[in-house]
Design a protein around this motif. Structure first.
Motif, PDB file in Angstrom:
ATOM      1  N   SER A  57       0.579  -0.840   0.013  1.00  0.00           N
ATOM      2  CA  SER A  57       0.196  -0.308   0.088  1.00  0.00           C
ATOM      3  C   SER A  57       0.818   1.472  -0.187  1.00  0.00           C
ATOM      4  CB  SER A  57      -0.375  -0.119   1.377  1.00  0.00           C
ATOM      5  OG  SER A  57       0.089   0.067   2.351  1.00  0.00           O
ATOM      6  N   VAL A  77       2.822  -2.018  -8.645  1.00  0.00           N
ATOM      7  CA  VAL A  77       1.476  -2.297  -8.080  1.00  0.00           C
ATOM      8  C   VAL A  77       0.614  -0.964  -9.094  1.00  0.00           C
ATOM      9  CG1 VAL A  77      -0.774  -1.707  -6.217  1.00  0.00           C
ATOM     10  CG2 VAL A  77       2.220  -2.246  -5.202  1.00  0.00           C
ATOM     11  N   ARG A 106      -3.324   6.050  -3.464  1.00  0.00           N
ATOM     12  CA  ARG A 106      -3.975   5.254  -2.624  1.00  0.00           C
ATOM     13  C   ARG A 106      -5.085   5.204  -3.226  1.00  0.00           C
ATOM     14  NH1 ARG A 106       0.348   5.347   1.350  1.00  0.00           N
ATOM     15  NH2 ARG A 106      -0.661   7.192   1.966  1.00  0.00           N
ATOM     16  N   HIS A 133      -6.865   3.928  -6.696  1.00  0.00           N
ATOM     17  CA  HIS A 133      -5.884   2.581  -6.396  1.00  0.00           C
ATOM     18  C   HIS A 133      -5.743   1.253  -5.488  1.00  0.00           C
ATOM     19  CE1 HIS A 133      -4.721   4.158 -11.010  1.00  0.00           C
ATOM     20  NE2 HIS A 133      -4.007   4.770 -10.353  1.00  0.00           N
ATOM     21  N   VAL A 134      -5.982   2.000  -4.250  1.00  0.00           N
ATOM     22  CA  VAL A 134      -5.867   0.616  -3.623  1.00  0.00           C
ATOM     23  C   VAL A 134      -7.308   1.236  -2.552  1.00  0.00           C
ATOM     24  CG1 VAL A 134      -4.020   0.007  -1.660  1.00  0.00           C
ATOM     25  CG2 VAL A 134      -2.942   0.649  -3.592  1.00  0.00           C
ATOM     26  N   PRO A 172     -11.528   1.359  -6.624  1.00  0.00           N
ATOM     27  CA  PRO A 172      -9.852   0.755  -6.512  1.00  0.00           C
ATOM     28  C   PRO A 172     -10.139  -0.928  -7.171  1.00  0.00           C
ATOM     29  CG  PRO A 172     -11.256  -0.172  -4.684  1.00  0.00           C
ATOM     30  CD  PRO A 172     -11.935   0.449  -5.316  1.00  0.00           C
ATOM     31  N   ILE A 216      -7.565  -3.089  -6.712  1.00  0.00           N
ATOM     32  CA  ILE A 216      -6.927  -3.057  -5.590  1.00  0.00           C
ATOM     33  C   ILE A 216      -7.237  -3.134  -4.047  1.00  0.00           C
ATOM     34  CG2 ILE A 216      -4.801  -4.449  -3.984  1.00  0.00           C
ATOM     35  CD1 ILE A 216      -2.613  -3.101  -6.760  1.00  0.00           C
ATOM     36  N   LEU A 239      -6.639  -4.416  -0.459  1.00  0.00           N
ATOM     37  CA  LEU A 239      -5.455  -5.434   0.639  1.00  0.00           C
ATOM     38  C   LEU A 239      -6.496  -5.204   1.607  1.00  0.00           C
ATOM     39  CD1 LEU A 239      -2.509  -2.890   0.372  1.00  0.00           C
ATOM     40  CD2 LEU A 239      -3.406  -4.662  -0.798  1.00  0.00           C
ATOM     41  N   CYS A 251     -12.261  -6.081  -9.004  1.00  0.00           N
ATOM     42  CA  CYS A 251     -10.698  -5.933  -8.749  1.00  0.00           C
ATOM     43  C   CYS A 251     -10.069  -7.409  -7.918  1.00  0.00           C
ATOM     44  CB  CYS A 251     -11.251  -4.821  -7.273  1.00  0.00           C
ATOM     45  SG  CYS A 251     -11.529  -5.686  -5.723  1.00  0.00           S
TER      46      CYS A 251
END
Length: 226
Positions: free
Chosen positions: A58, A70, A87, A90-91, A164, A166, A168, A197
């Protein structure tokens, strides 16, 4: 992210932190490739480096060495402002301990990162995301007025609200009873499937890891196929 790019690509990534008795090797020469849309469950004992792996991916923790891409971007080359923007777009991160702002309603908690990223329709997106996790009737409630399962669903809504690439997830059911945890996990996998995702999930629960398309194990800062 360009066609052919991995969602997550680590090459020789290590993380060493200072300790009372000298440097501590948290991650050791980790190689990992996760494809777009893949779900990967990471298992291992406490202290194996699982959470640190997510923090490095991240950009919340800087790798000591190695290369980390990433969503096709070189995370190691970004400054803190660029990482925060990255972030935001995208995350999404789902924490074990929820990390909700006590003085904000569910709607405000989900909208906050979108507002910081200057998303123009932040509250509309936040409401739609809360509705997607079954909390349309809790928009104006504060964390103290929500059950643990509801708080974690707010966490899910917040993670997915920015749409996003991705997600986590760090022990997302760790603070929940089994029945509530199963409901949260159903929402997590449903949302991941609907949005397409990539999911990187840390868990102690073998049954949960088995729901992923691939399972990895971690021990002493090293990653291997399980």
């Amino acid at each position: 992210m360009r066609a052919g790019d991995a969602a997550i690509a680590l090459s020789g990534v290590s993380l060493t932190l200072p300790g009372a008795r000298g440097p501590v090797n948290i991650l050791r020469d980790v190689d990992l490739r996760v494809e777009p849309g893949e779900s990967v469950g990471v298992m291992g004992p406490s202290g194996a480096g699982k959470t640190s792996l997510l923090m490095v991916v991240s950009g919340l923790e800087r790798a000591t060495s190695g290369t980390l891409l990433v969503a096709g971007r070189d995370v190691g080359a970004m400054d803190e402002n660029a990482l925060a923007r990255f972030r935001g777009g995208h995350v999404g991160i789902v924490f074990q301990s929820f990390h909700l702002v006590a003085a904000m309603t569910a709607l405000e908690n989900v909208a906050l990162p979108l507002e910081l990223a200057r998303v123009p329709d932040a509250f509309d997106r936040a409401q739609a995301s809360l509705e997607a996790v079954g909390l349309s009737h809790r928009l104006g409630h504060y964390p103290s007025q929500l059950s643990g399962g509801e708080q974690q669903r707010v966490g899910l809504a917040r993670a997915f609200a920015s749409r996003p690439d991705i997600i986590l997830a760090d022990e997302p059911t760790g603070n929940l009873d089994r029945e509530t945890g199963e409901l949260v996990i159903e929402r997590l996998f449903t949302l991941a499937g609907e949005t397409g995702c990539t999911l990187l999930l840390v868990t102690h629960d073998r049954a949960l890891a088995d729901r992923c398309s691939r399972r990895l194990s971690m021990r002493d800062g090293r990653v291997a196929e399980a």
